[in-house]
Design an enzyme around this catalytic site. Structure first.
Site, PDB file in Angstrom:
ATOM      1  N   GLY A  18     -28.932 -66.570  93.161  1.00 16.86           N
ATOM      2  CA  GLY A  18     -27.895 -65.904  93.965  1.00 16.86           C
ATOM      3  C   GLY A  18     -26.822 -66.803  94.544  1.00 16.86           C
ATOM      4  O   GLY A  18     -26.111 -66.409  95.469  1.00 16.86           O
ATOM      5  N   SER A  24     -22.589 -68.882  99.941  1.00 18.85           N
ATOM      6  CA  SER A  24     -23.701 -67.985  99.613  1.00 18.85           C
ATOM      7  C   SER A  24     -24.946 -68.292 100.441  1.00 18.85           C
ATOM      8  O   SER A  24     -25.296 -69.471 100.671  1.00 18.85           O
ATOM      9  CB  SER A  24     -24.083 -68.133  98.133  1.00 18.85           C
ATOM     10  OG  SER A  24     -23.045 -67.714  97.300  1.00 18.85           O
ATOM     11  N   VAL A  70     -29.216 -60.360  85.914  1.00 24.52           N
ATOM     12  CA  VAL A  70     -30.463 -59.588  85.808  1.00 24.52           C
ATOM     13  C   VAL A  70     -30.274 -58.283  85.045  1.00 24.52           C
ATOM     14  O   VAL A  70     -31.254 -57.644  84.673  1.00 24.52           O
ATOM     15  CB  VAL A  70     -31.098 -59.310  87.205  1.00 24.52           C
ATOM     16  CG1 VAL A  70     -31.527 -60.599  87.873  1.00 24.52           C
ATOM     17  CG2 VAL A  70     -30.164 -58.499  88.093  1.00 24.52           C
ATOM     18  N   ILE A  97     -29.553 -61.664  95.744  1.00 23.93           N
ATOM     19  CA  ILE A  97     -28.499 -61.002  94.969  1.00 23.93           C
ATOM     20  C   ILE A  97     -28.428 -59.522  95.342  1.00 23.93           C
ATOM     21  O   ILE A  97     -29.425 -58.905  95.716  1.00 23.93           O
ATOM     22  CB  ILE A  97     -28.719 -61.146  93.445  1.00 23.93           C
ATOM     23  CG1 ILE A  97     -29.936 -60.350  92.951  1.00 23.93           C
ATOM     24  CG2 ILE A  97     -28.891 -62.610  93.065  1.00 23.93           C
ATOM     25  CD1 ILE A  97     -30.123 -60.394  91.444  1.00 23.93           C
ATOM     26  N   TYR A 160     -22.097 -49.401 105.561  1.00 25.35           N
ATOM     27  CA  TYR A 160     -23.085 -50.050 104.683  1.00 25.35           C
ATOM     28  C   TYR A 160     -23.479 -49.091 103.547  1.00 25.35           C
ATOM     29  O   TYR A 160     -23.942 -49.507 102.497  1.00 25.35           O
ATOM     30  CB  TYR A 160     -24.306 -50.509 105.494  1.00 25.35           C
ATOM     31  CG  TYR A 160     -25.070 -51.632 104.822  1.00 25.35           C
ATOM     32  CD1 TYR A 160     -24.427 -52.805 104.423  1.00 25.35           C
ATOM     33  CD2 TYR A 160     -26.429 -51.532 104.564  1.00 25.35           C
ATOM     34  CE1 TYR A 160     -25.102 -53.834 103.799  1.00 25.35           C
ATOM     35  CE2 TYR A 160     -27.126 -52.555 103.950  1.00 25.35           C
ATOM     36  CZ  TYR A 160     -26.455 -53.704 103.568  1.00 25.35           C
ATOM     37  OH  TYR A 160     -27.139 -54.712 102.943  1.00 25.35           O
ATOM     38  N   LYS A 167     -31.569 -51.281 100.486  1.00 30.06           N
ATOM     39  CA  LYS A 167     -32.274 -52.356 101.211  1.00 30.06           C
ATOM     40  C   LYS A 167     -33.590 -51.840 101.813  1.00 30.06           C
ATOM     41  O   LYS A 167     -34.559 -52.598 101.925  1.00 30.06           O
ATOM     42  CB  LYS A 167     -31.380 -52.947 102.306  1.00 30.06           C
ATOM     43  CG  LYS A 167     -30.180 -53.738 101.779  1.00 30.06           C
ATOM     44  CD  LYS A 167     -30.568 -54.980 100.998  1.00 30.06           C
ATOM     45  CE  LYS A 167     -29.367 -55.899 100.760  1.00 30.06           C
ATOM     46  NZ  LYS A 167     -29.670 -56.973  99.796  1.00 30.06           N
ATOM     47  N   LYS A 197     -20.056 -64.172 106.529  1.00 33.17           N
ATOM     48  CA  LYS A 197     -18.848 -63.985 105.724  1.00 33.17           C
ATOM     49  C   LYS A 197     -19.027 -64.581 104.332  1.00 33.17           C
ATOM     50  O   LYS A 197     -18.785 -65.768 104.117  1.00 33.17           O
ATOM     51  CB  LYS A 197     -17.674 -64.673 106.432  1.00 33.17           C
ATOM     52  CG  LYS A 197     -16.486 -63.804 106.566  1.00 33.17           C
ATOM     53  CD  LYS A 197     -15.409 -64.460 107.344  1.00 33.17           C
ATOM     54  CE  LYS A 197     -14.088 -63.790 107.018  1.00 33.17           C
ATOM     55  NZ  LYS A 197     -13.060 -64.128 107.964  1.00 33.17           N
ATOM     56  N   THR A 198     -19.492 -63.766 103.408  1.00 29.88           N
ATOM     57  CA  THR A 198     -19.707 -64.222 102.027  1.00 29.88           C
ATOM     58  C   THR A 198     -18.915 -63.313 101.097  1.00 29.88           C
ATOM     59  O   THR A 198     -18.341 -62.315 101.544  1.00 29.88           O
ATOM     60  CB  THR A 198     -21.196 -64.124 101.640  1.00 29.88           C
ATOM     61  OG1 THR A 198     -21.567 -62.748 101.692  1.00 29.88           O
ATOM     62  CG2 THR A 198     -22.078 -64.939 102.558  1.00 29.88           C
TER      63      THR A 198
HETATM   64  N1  LIG Z   1     -23.446 -61.635 103.823  1.00 30.93           N
HETATM   65  C1  LIG Z   1     -24.130 -60.868 104.663  1.00 30.93           C
HETATM   66  O1  LIG Z   1     -23.663 -60.479 105.724  1.00 30.93           O
HETATM   67  C2  LIG Z   1     -25.546 -60.478 104.309  1.00 30.93           C
HETATM   68  C3  LIG Z   1     -26.398 -60.067 105.335  1.00 30.93           C
HETATM   69  C4  LIG Z   1     -27.702 -59.706 105.038  1.00 30.93           C
HETATM   70  C5  LIG Z   1     -28.130 -59.752 103.723  1.00 30.93           C
HETATM   71  N2  LIG Z   1     -27.284 -60.162 102.736  1.00 30.93           N
HETATM   72  C6  LIG Z   1     -27.808 -60.209 101.365  1.00 30.93           C
HETATM   73  O2  LIG Z   1     -27.882 -61.556 100.956  1.00 30.93           O
HETATM   74  C7  LIG Z   1     -27.864 -61.592  99.532  1.00 30.93           C
HETATM   75  C8  LIG Z   1     -26.863 -62.638  99.078  1.00 30.93           C
HETATM   76  O3  LIG Z   1     -25.550 -62.237  99.362  1.00 30.93           O
HETATM   77  P1  LIG Z   1     -24.462 -63.212  99.996  1.00 30.93           P
HETATM   78  O4  LIG Z   1     -23.988 -62.565 101.245  1.00 30.93           O
HETATM   79  O5  LIG Z   1     -24.943 -64.594 100.015  1.00 30.93           O
HETATM   80  O6  LIG Z   1     -23.234 -63.039  98.973  1.00 30.93           O
HETATM   81  P2  LIG Z   1     -22.865 -63.828  97.622  1.00 30.93           P
HETATM   82  O7  LIG Z   1     -21.723 -63.047  97.042  1.00 30.93           O
HETATM   83  O8  LIG Z   1     -22.648 -65.255  97.885  1.00 30.93           O
HETATM   84  O9  LIG Z   1     -24.164 -63.658  96.737  1.00 30.93           O
HETATM   85  C9  LIG Z   1     -24.440 -62.488  96.001  1.00 30.93           C
HETATM   86  C10 LIG Z   1     -24.994 -62.964  94.674  1.00 30.93           C
HETATM   87  O10 LIG Z   1     -25.435 -61.853  93.904  1.00 30.93           O
HETATM   88  C11 LIG Z   1     -25.269 -62.247  92.573  1.00 30.93           C
HETATM   89  N3  LIG Z   1     -25.373 -61.125  91.649  1.00 30.93           N
HETATM   90  C12 LIG Z   1     -24.699 -59.942  91.672  1.00 30.93           C
HETATM   91  N4  LIG Z   1     -25.030 -59.215  90.578  1.00 30.93           N
HETATM   92  C13 LIG Z   1     -25.929 -59.951  89.884  1.00 30.93           C
HETATM   93  C14 LIG Z   1     -26.640 -59.763  88.666  1.00 30.93           C
HETATM   94  N5  LIG Z   1     -26.459 -58.662  87.915  1.00 30.93           N
HETATM   95  N6  LIG Z   1     -27.493 -60.725  88.238  1.00 30.93           N
HETATM   96  C15 LIG Z   1     -27.665 -61.852  88.955  1.00 30.93           C
HETATM   97  N7  LIG Z   1     -27.008 -62.112  90.103  1.00 30.93           N
HETATM   98  C16 LIG Z   1     -26.159 -61.163  90.558  1.00 30.93           C
HETATM   99  C17 LIG Z   1     -23.867 -62.867  92.572  1.00 30.93           C
HETATM  100  O11 LIG Z   1     -23.660 -63.630  91.398  1.00 30.93           O
HETATM  101  C18 LIG Z   1     -23.946 -63.701  93.821  1.00 30.93           C
HETATM  102  O12 LIG Z   1     -24.402 -65.006  93.535  1.00 30.93           O
HETATM  103  C19 LIG Z   1     -27.592 -60.169  99.071  1.00 30.93           C
HETATM  104  O13 LIG Z   1     -28.829 -59.527  98.775  1.00 30.93           O
HETATM  105  C20 LIG Z   1     -26.977 -59.536 100.296  1.00 30.93           C
HETATM  106  O14 LIG Z   1     -27.127 -58.124 100.324  1.00 30.93           O
HETATM  107  C21 LIG Z   1     -26.003 -60.540 103.007  1.00 30.93           C
END
Ligand SMILES: NC(=O)c1ccc[n+]([C@@H]2O[C@H](COP(=O)([O-])OP(=O)(O)OC[C@H]3O[C@@H](n4cnc5c(N)ncnc54)[C@H](O)[C@@H]3O)[C@@H](O)[C@H]2O)c1
Length: 259
Positions: A18, A24, A70, A97, A160, A167, A197-198
């Site tokens: 991810g 990230s 995936v 991811i 959301y 989730k 902030k991603t």
């Molecule tokens: N940013 C937030 O506020 C936050 C808060 C809580 C949870 N999350 C969760 O954290 C996780 C990571 O997100 P992030 O915020 O670091 O953003 P990010 O955009 O940096 O990471 C998301 C990742 O998902 C990958 N991805 C998407 N589709 C894919 C696929 N088909 N196969 C493989 N990889 C795939 C992307 O390539 C990317 O690396 C996610 O599950 C997100 O829901 C994020």
């Protein structure tokens, strides 16, 4: 004085899925795991993502790098084959991811399409089940798995949308996998970070408001960063957390306890 143990993850093998860039959450996990001594495998989504991820993997000293989408049949299996042939085993797995088609993410749940809902569920939730199935046989000395969730799984967080039920399913999947894998000494954790902030977050409408609210609401009064998430996962990866499994661990400055 008892023997000191440092660094605590020395020799542990970790697959980190991810990383899109240095913002990230997975990158925070990769850094923390490396700083604690683990060897890491890092994946990128596709050739477009590779130039953003590969330099980070090299700088971190990742021993395995590979593409992984995936939703592409065979790529997940190929990754775990590579892990098996290079390391012979695996100790830690980070699933960080998520994906939902734009229209389904931007509209309310009521207007989500069956296809969009299914795609979001497959990439953001069932892919973790598939990963766990491939990873578990390699976790011959026990292990730990992590999946990134968000408080929108439990409480209604405006905007959301479809990701809330997705989730919620992911957190339930963590509980069931923890139950099924517990006898093999494998622990499964749902991790629930506060908003960060991603790139993924930029798909959520009015995300800036969410950030402001999170900081105001949190008893600790600050937003979290990706290293906060990384260090918590690193702790849960150690034997110090050997009796912890199946739950959702909030890394949000305490915001989730507030009404
Ligand atoms: N940013 C937030 O506020 C936050 C808060 C809580 C949870 N999350 C969760 O954290 C996780 C990571 O997100 P992030 O915020 O670091 O953003 P990010 O955009 O940096 O990471 C998301 C990742 O998902 C990958 N991805 C998407 N589709 C894919 C696929 N088909 N196969 C493989 N990889 C795939 C992307 O390539 C990317 O690396 C996610 O599950 C997100 O829901 C994020």
């Amino acid at each position: 004085m008892e023997q000191t143990i440092s660094p605590v993850l020395t020799g542990r093998k970790a697959a980190i899925i991810g990383i899109a860039n240095d913002q990230s959450i997975a990158y925070g996990c990769a850094r923390a795991f490396r700083m604690a001594g683990a060897d890491i495998a890092v994946t990128w989504l596709n050739e477009k993502a590779r130039p953003h991820v590969e330099p980070l993997a090299v700088a971190l000293g990742a021993t395995i790098t590979a593409p992984l989408d995936v939703s592409v049949p065979g790529e997940l299996e190929a990754l775990f084959e590579t892990i098996k042939s290079n390391w012979g085993r695996l100790d830690l797995l980070v699933h960080s991811i998520a994906f939902a088609p734009k229209d389904d993410l931007r509209g309310g749940l009521l207007s989500s399409s069956a296809d969009g809902f299914a795609k979001a569920m497959d990439i953001s939730c069932h892919s973790f089940v598939r990963m766990a199935r491939l990873a578990a046989p390699l976790m011959t000395e026990g292990g730990a798995m992590f999946a990134m969730s968000y408080n929108g799984a439990h409480k209604v967080v405006p905007n959301y949308n479809v990701m809330g039920p997705v989730k919620a399913a992911l957190e339930a999947a963590c509980r069931y996998l923890a139950y099924e894998l517990g006898p093999s000494g494998i622990r499964v954790h749902a991790i629930s970070p506060g908003p960060l902030k991603t790139r993924a977050a930029s798909g959520i409408k009015d995300f800036e408001l969410l950030l402001n609210e999170a900081a105001n609401k949190a008893p600790l009064g600050e937003l979290v960063d990706i290293m906060d998430v990384g260090w918590t996962c690193a702790y849960l990866a150690t034997p110090f957390a050997r009796r912890v499994t199946g739950g959702t661990v909030y890394i949000d400055g305490g915001a989730n306890i507030m009404g």
